[in-house]
Scaffold this active site. Structure first.
Site, PDB file in Angstrom:
ATOM      1  N   LYS A 113       7.512 -10.804 -18.072  1.00 54.58           N
ATOM      2  CA  LYS A 113       8.069  -9.526 -17.583  1.00 54.58           C
ATOM      3  C   LYS A 113       8.983  -8.884 -18.626  1.00 54.58           C
ATOM      4  O   LYS A 113       9.025  -7.648 -18.735  1.00 54.58           O
ATOM      5  CB  LYS A 113       8.825  -9.721 -16.267  1.00 54.58           C
TER       6      LYS A 113
ATOM      7  N   THR B 148       4.638 -11.038  -0.426  1.00 59.11           N
ATOM      8  CA  THR B 148       3.247 -10.624  -0.658  1.00 59.11           C
ATOM      9  C   THR B 148       2.427 -11.892  -0.852  1.00 59.11           C
ATOM     10  O   THR B 148       2.987 -12.992  -0.835  1.00 59.11           O
ATOM     11  CB  THR B 148       3.142  -9.768  -1.938  1.00 59.11           C
ATOM     12  N   LEU B 149       1.120 -11.722  -1.096  1.00 62.14           N
ATOM     13  CA  LEU B 149       0.252 -12.888  -1.314  1.00 62.14           C
ATOM     14  C   LEU B 149       0.775 -13.750  -2.477  1.00 62.14           C
ATOM     15  O   LEU B 149       0.958 -14.959  -2.336  1.00 62.14           O
ATOM     16  CB  LEU B 149      -1.176 -12.412  -1.604  1.00 62.14           C
TER      17      LEU B 149
ATOM     18  N   ILE C  54      -0.055  -6.052 -11.394  1.00 59.24           N
ATOM     19  CA  ILE C  54      -0.805  -7.281 -11.655  1.00 59.24           C
ATOM     20  C   ILE C  54       0.073  -8.289 -12.384  1.00 59.24           C
ATOM     21  O   ILE C  54       0.777  -7.922 -13.333  1.00 59.24           O
ATOM     22  CB  ILE C  54      -2.043  -6.946 -12.529  1.00 59.24           C
TER      23      ILE C  54
ATOM     24  N   SER D 208       0.147  -6.056  -0.397  1.00 57.80           N
ATOM     25  CA  SER D 208       0.323  -5.879  -1.846  1.00 57.80           C
ATOM     26  C   SER D 208       1.204  -4.671  -2.131  1.00 57.80           C
ATOM     27  O   SER D 208       1.082  -3.630  -1.479  1.00 57.80           O
ATOM     28  CB  SER D 208      -1.036  -5.655  -2.524  1.00 57.80           C
TER      29      SER D 208
ATOM     30  N   TYR E  58      11.297 -18.865 -12.073  1.00 57.41           N
ATOM     31  CA  TYR E  58      10.455 -17.712 -12.463  1.00 57.41           C
ATOM     32  C   TYR E  58       9.865 -17.956 -13.863  1.00 57.41           C
ATOM     33  O   TYR E  58       8.768 -17.515 -14.173  1.00 57.41           O
ATOM     34  CB  TYR E  58      11.243 -16.402 -12.379  1.00 57.41           C
TER      35      TYR E  58
ATOM     36  N   GLY F 101      -4.476  -3.902  -8.610  1.00 61.97           N
ATOM     37  CA  GLY F 101      -3.608  -4.946  -8.077  1.00 61.97           C
ATOM     38  C   GLY F 101      -3.527  -5.032  -6.569  1.00 61.97           C
ATOM     39  O   GLY F 101      -2.640  -5.688  -6.030  1.00 61.97           O
TER      40      GLY F 101
END
Ligand code: NAD
Ligand code: 0WE
Length: 265
Positions: free
Chosen positions: A164, A195-196, A94, A21, A157, A15
């Site tokens: 999740k 993050t990305l 991931i 990350s 989300y 990941g």
């Protein structure tokens, strides 16, 4: 550094996309504590990025592992078996859903998009654990990354929250199956971090701002802090800890998030 929590241990990090990350935060914490690491990447586009970062950790193998492909996962662990013989830990960091599904009403999620989000973000933990376990001949530890949207509705989300929730349940069932082999598996529920993946989310700024104002620690968590929590769970310090979701979020989940409405609605 006097404590070397992962001395003599070998682990896999899945990941890493760039130096922001969460996986990279975990890799750095592990490397600082003496672990030898190997990295996975999902496609050619990511290969160079991961190789560049891994170069700072001499001798770290960087191997193809698209977690939607059983053949990739088995080849990945077969190569590591050849290289090392055994491994001690895995970091699974991931997730993927179609961008539209993190914007449109959850109600509209198409069947194939739902399946993809579940495949990449939840089932992949099962597939990876199954291939990693035979290499964990001295026991082992697996850590995955989850988010509060598994427990409560976080606007937008959506399908990721459902994935999740499945990931957290997978963590408990895998802990039960792998416990007899002294393999532990835990999830870290991280607060919002830029993050990305996260920067593609239009409401991220709001999530970060709200957390900063209302979480008990009155700030956001960092990749380093999540990495240090992973370090503990991967180390023998956590030898009695498995099947749990651990919140590393500055107390974010104590928020009265029902008062939150996304961008101007
Ligand atoms: P990131 O973009 O740096 O990492 C996501 C990674 O998933 C990338 O490296 C990408 O290559 C990888 N990936 C996607 N599809 C893949 C596939 N088929 N095979 C292999 N790899 C694949 O973003 P991040 O925020 O560090 O995300 C890591 C994990 O942390 C995710 O599970 C995410 O849900 C979770 N998380 C993130 C936050 C946050 O706010 N950033 C909060 C809580 C949990
Ligand atoms: O797990 C995540 C994000 C995961 C993610 C992000 C993307 C963006 C780009 C999965 N798939 C994609 N697909 C893309 O095309 N987080 C915990 C970060 C996050 O995402 C949110 C959040 C937060 C925080 C979505 C809505 C609201 C808050």
């Amino acid at each position: 550094m006097t404590t070397r929590l992962l001395e003599e241990k070998r682990g896999v990090v899945l990941g890493v996309a760039n130096d922001r990350s969460i996986a990279w935060g975990c890799a750095q914490a592990c490397a600082h504590h003496g672990a030898e690491l190997a990295f996975g990447y999902p496609n050619d586009a990511m290969k160079k990025r991961v190789e560049e970062l891994a170069q700072t950790m001499p001798g770290a193998p960087v191997l193809l592992c698209d977690v939607t492909k059983d053949d990739d996962i088995s080849a990945f662990f077969a190569k590591l078996k050849e290289h090392w013989g055994s491994i001690d830990f895995v970091v699974h960091s991931i997730a993927f859903a179609h961008r539209d599904d993190l914007k449109n009403p959850f109600l509209q999620t198409p069947r194939d998009h739902f399946a993809l989000a579940m495949d990449v973000s939840a089932y992949s933990l099962v597939a990876v654990a199954r291939e990693a376990a035979p290499l964990m001949t001295n026991g082992g530890s697996i850590v995955t990354m989850t988010y509060y949207g598994a427990e409560k509705v976080i606007p937008n989300y959506n399908v990721m929250g459902v994935a999740k929730a499945a990931l957290e349940a997978c963590t408990r069932y895998l802990a039960y199956d792998l416990g007899p082999q002294s393999i532990r598996i835990n999830a870290i529920s991280a607060g919002p971090i830029r993050t990305l993946s996260a920067s593609a989310i239009s409401d991220l700024r709001i999530m970060l701002d709200v957390a900063e104002k209302t979480a008990p620690l009155r700030r956001n968590v960092t990749q380093t802090e999540v990495g240090n929590a992973a370090l503990y769970l991967l180390s023998d310090l956590a030898s009695g800890v498995t099947g749990e979701v651990h919140h590393v979020d500055c107390g974010y989940n104590t928020l009265g998030l029902s008062a939150y409405e996304p961008s101007g609605e």
